[in-house]
Write an enzyme that holds these catalytic residues in place. Structure first.
Site, PDB file in Angstrom:
ATOM      1  N   GLY A   1       0.820  -1.223   0.000  1.00 20.98           N
ATOM      2  CA  GLY A   1       0.000   0.000   0.000  1.00 20.98           C
ATOM      3  C   GLY A   1       0.843   1.258   0.000  1.00 20.98           C
ATOM      4  N   ILE A   2       2.072   1.164  -0.564  1.00 20.46           N
ATOM      5  CA  ILE A   2       2.987   2.323  -0.528  1.00 20.46           C
ATOM      6  C   ILE A   2       2.471   3.486  -1.370  1.00 20.46           C
TER       7      ILE A   2
ATOM      8  N   SER B   1      -8.185  -0.452  12.139  1.00 23.80           N
ATOM      9  CA  SER B   1      -8.995   0.752  11.946  1.00 23.80           C
ATOM     10  C   SER B   1     -10.011   0.952  13.061  1.00 23.80           C
TER      11      SER B   1
ATOM     12  N   GLN C   1      -8.533  -2.263   0.196  1.00 22.47           N
ATOM     13  CA  GLN C   1      -9.663  -1.569  -0.419  1.00 22.47           C
ATOM     14  C   GLN C   1     -10.237  -0.813   0.772  1.00 22.47           C
TER      15      GLN C   1
ATOM     16  N   TYR D   1     -16.005  -3.835   5.023  1.00 19.00           N
ATOM     17  CA  TYR D   1     -14.631  -3.366   5.266  1.00 19.00           C
ATOM     18  C   TYR D   1     -14.247  -3.576   6.728  1.00 19.00           C
TER      19      TYR D   1
ATOM     20  N   ARG E   1      -4.991  12.861   0.862  1.00 22.82           N
ATOM     21  CA  ARG E   1      -6.117  11.960   1.101  1.00 22.82           C
ATOM     22  C   ARG E   1      -6.843  11.689  -0.218  1.00 22.82           C
TER      23      ARG E   1
ATOM     24  N   LEU F   1      -0.145  -2.019   4.770  1.00 24.84           N
ATOM     25  CA  LEU F   1      -1.104  -0.915   4.621  1.00 24.84           C
ATOM     26  C   LEU F   1      -2.066  -1.146   3.457  1.00 24.84           C
TER      27      LEU F   1
ATOM     28  N   GLU G   1     -12.835   1.839  12.495  1.00 28.42           N
ATOM     29  CA  GLU G   1     -14.100   1.295  11.974  1.00 28.42           C
ATOM     30  C   GLU G   1     -14.455  -0.017  12.665  1.00 28.42           C
TER      31      GLU G   1
ATOM     32  N   LYS H   1     -11.460  -5.940   8.536  1.00 31.24           N
ATOM     33  CA  LYS H   1     -10.367  -5.431   9.387  1.00 31.24           C
ATOM     34  C   LYS H   1     -10.341  -6.149  10.734  1.00 31.24           C
TER      35      LYS H   1
ATOM     36  N   HIS I   1      -7.409   9.561   9.646  1.00 29.48           N
ATOM     37  CA  HIS I   1      -6.336  10.544   9.500  1.00 29.48           C
ATOM     38  C   HIS I   1      -6.273  10.988   8.046  1.00 29.48           C
TER      39      HIS I   1
HETATM   40  P1  NAP Z   1      -5.438   4.376   0.646  1.00 29.96           P
HETATM   41  O1  NAP Z   1      -4.970   5.754   0.376  1.00 29.96           O
HETATM   42  O2  NAP Z   1      -6.739   3.915   0.117  1.00 29.96           O
HETATM   43  O3  NAP Z   1      -4.280   3.384   0.138  1.00 29.96           O
HETATM   44  C1  NAP Z   1      -4.506   1.993   0.020  1.00 29.96           C
HETATM   45  C2  NAP Z   1      -3.285   1.369  -0.593  1.00 29.96           C
HETATM   46  O4  NAP Z   1      -3.525  -0.050  -0.750  1.00 29.96           O
HETATM   47  C3  NAP Z   1      -2.956   1.898  -2.007  1.00 29.96           C
HETATM   48  O5  NAP Z   1      -1.562   1.906  -2.164  1.00 29.96           O
HETATM   49  C4  NAP Z   1      -3.560   0.834  -2.900  1.00 29.96           C
HETATM   50  O6  NAP Z   1      -2.969   0.767  -4.180  1.00 29.96           O
HETATM   51  C5  NAP Z   1      -3.211  -0.409  -2.088  1.00 29.96           C
HETATM   52  N1  NAP Z   1      -3.982  -1.585  -2.477  1.00 29.96           N
HETATM   53  C6  NAP Z   1      -5.317  -1.702  -2.644  1.00 29.96           C
HETATM   54  N2  NAP Z   1      -5.630  -2.963  -3.005  1.00 29.96           N
HETATM   55  C7  NAP Z   1      -4.465  -3.651  -3.067  1.00 29.96           C
HETATM   56  C8  NAP Z   1      -4.131  -4.976  -3.401  1.00 29.96           C
HETATM   57  N3  NAP Z   1      -5.060  -5.871  -3.766  1.00 29.96           N
HETATM   58  N4  NAP Z   1      -2.818  -5.358  -3.354  1.00 29.96           N
HETATM   59  C9  NAP Z   1      -1.861  -4.456  -3.022  1.00 29.96           C
HETATM   60  N5  NAP Z   1      -2.121  -3.168  -2.721  1.00 29.96           N
HETATM   61  C10 NAP Z   1      -3.412  -2.774  -2.727  1.00 29.96           C
HETATM   62  O7  NAP Z   1      -5.474   4.102   2.226  1.00 29.96           O
HETATM   63  P2  NAP Z   1      -4.725   4.897   3.407  1.00 29.96           P
HETATM   64  O8  NAP Z   1      -5.622   5.975   3.889  1.00 29.96           O
HETATM   65  O9  NAP Z   1      -3.334   5.191   3.004  1.00 29.96           O
HETATM   66  O10 NAP Z   1      -4.747   3.780   4.541  1.00 29.96           O
HETATM   67  C11 NAP Z   1      -3.665   2.852   4.687  1.00 29.96           C
HETATM   68  C12 NAP Z   1      -4.147   1.649   5.482  1.00 29.96           C
HETATM   69  O11 NAP Z   1      -4.618   2.070   6.754  1.00 29.96           O
HETATM   70  C13 NAP Z   1      -5.309   0.898   4.853  1.00 29.96           C
HETATM   71  O12 NAP Z   1      -5.178  -0.461   5.200  1.00 29.96           O
HETATM   72  C14 NAP Z   1      -6.538   1.470   5.546  1.00 29.96           C
HETATM   73  O13 NAP Z   1      -7.588   0.549   5.520  1.00 29.96           O
HETATM   74  C15 NAP Z   1      -5.979   1.691   6.937  1.00 29.96           C
HETATM   75  N6  NAP Z   1      -6.569   2.769   7.706  1.00 29.96           N
HETATM   76  C16 NAP Z   1      -6.684   4.021   7.200  1.00 29.96           C
HETATM   77  C17 NAP Z   1      -7.199   5.034   7.983  1.00 29.96           C
HETATM   78  C18 NAP Z   1      -7.316   6.449   7.464  1.00 29.96           C
HETATM   79  O14 NAP Z   1      -8.064   7.229   8.082  1.00 29.96           O
HETATM   80  N7  NAP Z   1      -6.613   6.817   6.412  1.00 29.96           N
HETATM   81  C19 NAP Z   1      -7.605   4.767   9.302  1.00 29.96           C
HETATM   82  C20 NAP Z   1      -7.474   3.474   9.783  1.00 29.96           C
HETATM   83  C21 NAP Z   1      -6.937   2.480   8.987  1.00 29.96           C
HETATM   84  P3  NAP Z   1      -3.471   1.731  -5.396  1.00 29.96           P
HETATM   85  O15 NAP Z   1      -2.782   3.045  -5.170  1.00 29.96           O
HETATM   86  O16 NAP Z   1      -3.009   0.996  -6.589  1.00 29.96           O
HETATM   87  O17 NAP Z   1      -4.967   1.838  -5.277  1.00 29.96           O
HETATM   88  N1  GDD Z   2     -16.916   9.243   1.633  1.00 29.85           N
HETATM   89  C1  GDD Z   2     -17.973  10.010   1.923  1.00 29.85           C
HETATM   90  N2  GDD Z   2     -18.581  10.704   0.907  1.00 29.85           N
HETATM   91  N3  GDD Z   2     -18.419  10.081   3.201  1.00 29.85           N
HETATM   92  C2  GDD Z   2     -19.460  10.893   3.463  1.00 29.85           C
HETATM   93  C3  GDD Z   2     -20.102  11.634   2.467  1.00 29.85           C
HETATM   94  C4  GDD Z   2     -19.648  11.521   1.123  1.00 29.85           C
HETATM   95  O1  GDD Z   2     -20.174  12.125   0.202  1.00 29.85           O
HETATM   96  N4  GDD Z   2     -21.094  12.349   3.053  1.00 29.85           N
HETATM   97  C5  GDD Z   2     -21.079  12.080   4.350  1.00 29.85           C
HETATM   98  N5  GDD Z   2     -20.095  11.178   4.616  1.00 29.85           N
HETATM   99  C6  GDD Z   2     -19.818  10.591   5.942  1.00 29.85           C
HETATM  100  C7  GDD Z   2     -19.782   9.060   5.926  1.00 29.85           C
HETATM  101  O2  GDD Z   2     -21.107   8.523   5.937  1.00 29.85           O
HETATM  102  C8  GDD Z   2     -19.007   8.794   7.230  1.00 29.85           C
HETATM  103  O3  GDD Z   2     -19.884   8.814   8.331  1.00 29.85           O
HETATM  104  C9  GDD Z   2     -18.058   9.992   7.319  1.00 29.85           C
HETATM  105  O4  GDD Z   2     -18.524  10.964   6.371  1.00 29.85           O
HETATM  106  C10 GDD Z   2     -16.603   9.669   7.002  1.00 29.85           C
HETATM  107  O5  GDD Z   2     -16.567   8.967   5.771  1.00 29.85           O
HETATM  108  P1  GDD Z   2     -15.175   8.699   5.008  1.00 29.85           P
HETATM  109  O6  GDD Z   2     -14.408   9.953   4.871  1.00 29.85           O
HETATM  110  O7  GDD Z   2     -15.492   7.921   3.781  1.00 29.85           O
HETATM  111  O8  GDD Z   2     -14.341   7.821   6.055  1.00 29.85           O
HETATM  112  P2  GDD Z   2     -14.750   6.577   6.956  1.00 29.85           P
HETATM  113  O9  GDD Z   2     -14.783   7.063   8.379  1.00 29.85           O
HETATM  114  O10 GDD Z   2     -15.924   5.863   6.444  1.00 29.85           O
HETATM  115  O11 GDD Z   2     -13.506   5.607   6.750  1.00 29.85           O
HETATM  116  C11 GDD Z   2     -12.159   6.110   6.778  1.00 29.85           C
HETATM  117  O12 GDD Z   2     -11.664   6.046   8.093  1.00 29.85           O
HETATM  118  C12 GDD Z   2     -11.545   4.720   8.624  1.00 29.85           C
HETATM  119  C13 GDD Z   2     -11.025   4.859  10.059  1.00 29.85           C
HETATM  120  O13 GDD Z   2     -12.087   5.060  10.941  1.00 29.85           O
HETATM  121  C14 GDD Z   2     -11.336   5.271   5.810  1.00 29.85           C
HETATM  122  O14 GDD Z   2     -10.070   5.860   5.688  1.00 29.85           O
HETATM  123  C15 GDD Z   2     -11.157   3.854   6.320  1.00 29.85           C
HETATM  124  O15 GDD Z   2     -10.245   3.158   5.481  1.00 29.85           O
HETATM  125  C16 GDD Z   2     -10.603   3.923   7.743  1.00 29.85           C
HETATM  126  O16 GDD Z   2     -10.424   2.633   8.271  1.00 29.85           O
END
Ligand code: NAP
Ligand code: GDD
Length: 348
Positions: free
Chosen positions: A8-9, A134, A88, A157, A192, A85, A136, A161, A187
């Site tokens: 996930g780099i 996560s 989907q 999802y 993002r 990392l 979540e 996790k 985060h």
């Molecule tokens: P992201 O921006 O969606 O990045 C996901 C990464 O995974 C991308 O590099 C993607 O590649 C890769 N990937 C997807 N499917 C894959 C597969 N089948 N094989 C190999 N690589 C694959 O997510 P992020 O926000 O950086 O989050 C990183 C990790 O932390 C994820 O596991 C996410 O679920 C978890 N997480 C995120 C948050 C948050 O708020 N950001 C919070 C809690 C946990 P492509 O670039 O090719 O799509």
């Molecule tokens: N994406 C999205 N799009 N979310 C929306 C929208 C919209 O148009 N309108 C309202 N929301 C609300 C969603 O219903 C959710 O309650 C909140 O905004 C945050 O949605 P996202 O930004 O999609 O993030 P997430 O909290 O569902 O998930 C992210 O954080 C998780 C950690 O708690 C992702 O990064 C997950 O991969 C990560 O695990």
């Protein structure tokens, strides 16, 4: 020189983590999916052409749905630390692609753990493994959530996790592997993905301010999230792997805000009254929503000496400023006759 392997780099966190590790003199290896277009934009600032000598960043094709490829890369790289990392990572999309999400997020982690188990046996040293868990996973359980709070996942999802979390705990206990689960709350950053709500908002308001977009369609504005800055959170991932023993940690700010509050602040920084431009579109509602996340990260603060540096207000400001600048560049292109496509509205 330590070697790190990141799945996930190319994602938001992967790019911040790669920068963080390179700055600490690591040799960094990343697994990249083959795509028909370049998907390494977030690595542009640290990427070096493979023909150039001396780069510490190395990319390998692979996919967490392909166990053999994972084993090949691990054997070739011989990492000291592995950060899983790859995911989907879109919650709403996981309802449409449930099986695929489980294959990548849950079974993908299992494949990597199996590859780690085999490699650790032959390496003769303790390989350290980080699993990207996560908030979540807490889903419907009441805040504040910490390491002892029961999981109640509310999407394919989140269920995946939770499975990945328990695979990681099981492999730690069964095979005495050094595996940490980071339970990270939301985060964000200027990197993002544009279909997550914060970036969708800042990207749209930037464009609306410059006349490039008219409306922003959103779903539920009442859900609350504990939003931190991605740059701070990758430090916590690394700190977990430097601890004497493996453990699980919540990483969060301890502050929670609604989507509406995010809109208020972003609108204020843009000088826009968002209520004039935002409309509700039910396609963005989730069949089961997570209403309220607020993390208690006192364990990480105590044991890892970690704390977030960027506050909510500064996070919103940095994203807004970045996206106004991006919209300015788009306006320049549009003025020169190039077509500016607003992609964010149909998905996520
Ligand atoms: P992201 O921006 O969606 O990045 C996901 C990464 O995974 C991308 O590099 C993607 O590649 C890769 N990937 C997807 N499917 C894959 C597969 N089948 N094989 C190999 N690589 C694959 O997510 P992020 O926000 O950086 O989050 C990183 C990790 O932390 C994820 O596991 C996410 O679920 C978890 N997480 C995120 C948050 C948050 O708020 N950001 C919070 C809690 C946990 P492509 O670039 O090719 O799509
Ligand atoms: N994406 C999205 N799009 N979310 C929306 C929208 C919209 O148009 N309108 C309202 N929301 C609300 C969603 O219903 C959710 O309650 C909140 O905004 C945050 O949605 P996202 O930004 O999609 O993030 P997430 O909290 O569902 O998930 C992210 O954080 C998780 C950690 O708690 C992702 O990064 C997950 O991969 C990560 O695990």
């Amino acid at each position: 020189m330590k070697k790190a392997l990141i799945t996930g780099i190319t994602g938001q966190d992967g790019s911040f983590l790669a920068e963080f590790l390179l700055a600490r003199d690591y040799e960094v290896h990343g697994i990249v999916r083959r795509a028909s277009t370049f998907n390494t934009d977030r690595l542009d600032s640290i990427y070096a052409d493979p023909h150039e000598q001396g780069s510490s960043l190395h990319l390998h094709y692979g996919d967490v749905t392909d166990g053999a490829a994972l084993r090949h890369v691990i054997k070739k790289v011989q990492p000291d630390e592995i950060y899983n990392l790859a995911a989907q990572s879109h919650v709403r999309v996981s309802f449409d692609q449930a099986e695929y999400t489980a294959d990548v997020v849950a079974t993908g982690t299992l494949r990597l753990l199996e590859a780690l188990r085999d490699y650790a046996g032959s390496a003769g040293r303790r390989i350290r493994f980080y699993q990207a868990g996560s908030s979540e996973m807490y889903g419907a359980t009441k805040p504040p959530q910490n390491e002892t709070t029961p999981f109640y996942p509310r999407s394919p999802y989140a269920v995946s996790k939770v499975a990945a979390h328990w695979y990681a705990v099981n492999y730690r206990e069964a095979y005495k592997l050094f595996i940490c689960n980071g339970i990270l709350f939301n985060h964000e950053s200027e990197r993002r993905g544009e279909t997550f709500v914060t970036r969708k908002i800042t990207r749209a308001l930037g464009r609306i301010k410059l006349g490039l977009q008219k409306k922003l369609f959103l779903g539920n504005l009442d859900s609350r999230r504990d939003w931190g800055f991605a740059g701070d959170y990758v430090e916590a991932m690394w700190l977990m792997l430097q601890a004497p023993e493996p453990d699980d940690y919540v990483v969060s700010t301890g502050e929670s805000h609604s989507v509406r509050e995010f809109l208020n602040l972003a609108g204020e920084y843009c000088g826009l009254d968002w209520t004039q431009y935002v409309e509700t579109d039910p396609r963005y509602f989730r069949p089961t929503e997570v209403d309220y996340l607020m993390g208690d990260s006192s364990k990480a603060r105590r044991m890892l000496d970690w704390k977030p540096k960027v506050r909510f207000e500064d996070l919103v400001r940095l994203m807004v400023e970045h996206d106004i600048e991006l919209a300015q560049q788009e306006l320049t292109l549009a003025t020169a006759g190039h077509k500016v496509v607003v992609r964010g509205m149909a998905h996520g």
